[in-house]
Design an enzyme around this catalytic site. Structure first.
Site, PDB file in Angstrom:
ATOM      1  CB  CYS A 110      -0.976  -0.046   1.179  1.00  0.00           C
ATOM      2  SG  CYS A 110      -2.418   1.021   1.007  1.00  0.00           S
ATOM      3  CG  HIS A 111      -0.310   4.925   1.444  1.00  0.00           C
ATOM      4  ND1 HIS A 111      -1.530   4.281   1.353  1.00  0.00           N
ATOM      5  CD2 HIS A 111      -0.486   6.139   0.873  1.00  0.00           C
ATOM      6  CE1 HIS A 111      -2.397   5.065   0.756  1.00  0.00           C
ATOM      7  NE2 HIS A 111      -1.791   6.205   0.451  1.00  0.00           N
TER       8      HIS A 111
END
Length: 181
Positions: A110-111
């Site tokens: 994800c991030h």
């Protein structure tokens, strides 16, 4: 499959996407490995389900008290705030970079690749992430691909990246494969 290997999970004190911590954690444990929660502060960390507070988890060690030499691999869970905070902590960035220098596998979802950008380890690699990070990753020299999981062996170690919680099954399988190698 992991036969006693120890895997570090590096997180900030808050802002971790809970499922991106707990699902890989359980996968490591079920494969016979030992997951350890590493953070920038002692005590507990606060996870989130998107923007809502979720569970708290006890920290096993503070990042400045451990070394990549203590572990067989690294998992970087996402959540927007988690990697944004980690990339501002020099010890967390050094710890992350040390896995690359040691040739040990790293898995980021994800991030989480924001921490990899700060550690200057994505140049020349193919990666994926939450779509809003693609410009940051390209600016850091990576090739960004919109796939559920990307396994890149272009550098000194294996780097596994995924986009989002929906990709966790593929992410966990690829991470376990790299950690067991």
């Amino acid at each position: 499959m992991l036969n006693g290997k120890t895997i570090a999970f590096l997180v900030a004190p808050e802002g971790i996407e809970q499922i991106e911590l707990t699902e890989p954690w359980q996968a490591v444990r079920q494969a016979g490995g030992t997951p350890r929660l590493i953070s920038t502060r002692a005590g507990e960390v606060q996870a989130f389900n998107h923007l809502d507070r979720a569970d708290r988890f006890p920290v096993d060690a503070v990042v400045d008290e451990v070394s990549a030499d203590d572990f067989d691999g690294l998992v970087l869970p996402g959540g927007v705030a988690n990697p944004d905070l980690l990339r501002t902590v020099p010890g967390a960035v050094r710890f992350t970079k040390a896995f690359f220098e040691a040739g040990k596998p790293v898995a980021a979802i994800c991030h989480a690749p924001w921490t990899l950008v700060e550690a200057d380890v994505v140049g020349g690699r193919t990666v994926t992430s939450w779509p809003s990070l693609q410009t940051d990753l390209r600016n850091a020299g990576a090739t960004w691909a919109d796939r559920e999981v990307v396994v890149c062996d272009a550098g000194p170690n294996t780097l596994i990246t995924s986009r989002k919680p929906d990709d966790l099954k593929a992410f966990c399988e690829a991470a376990l494969d790299a950690f067991s190698g």
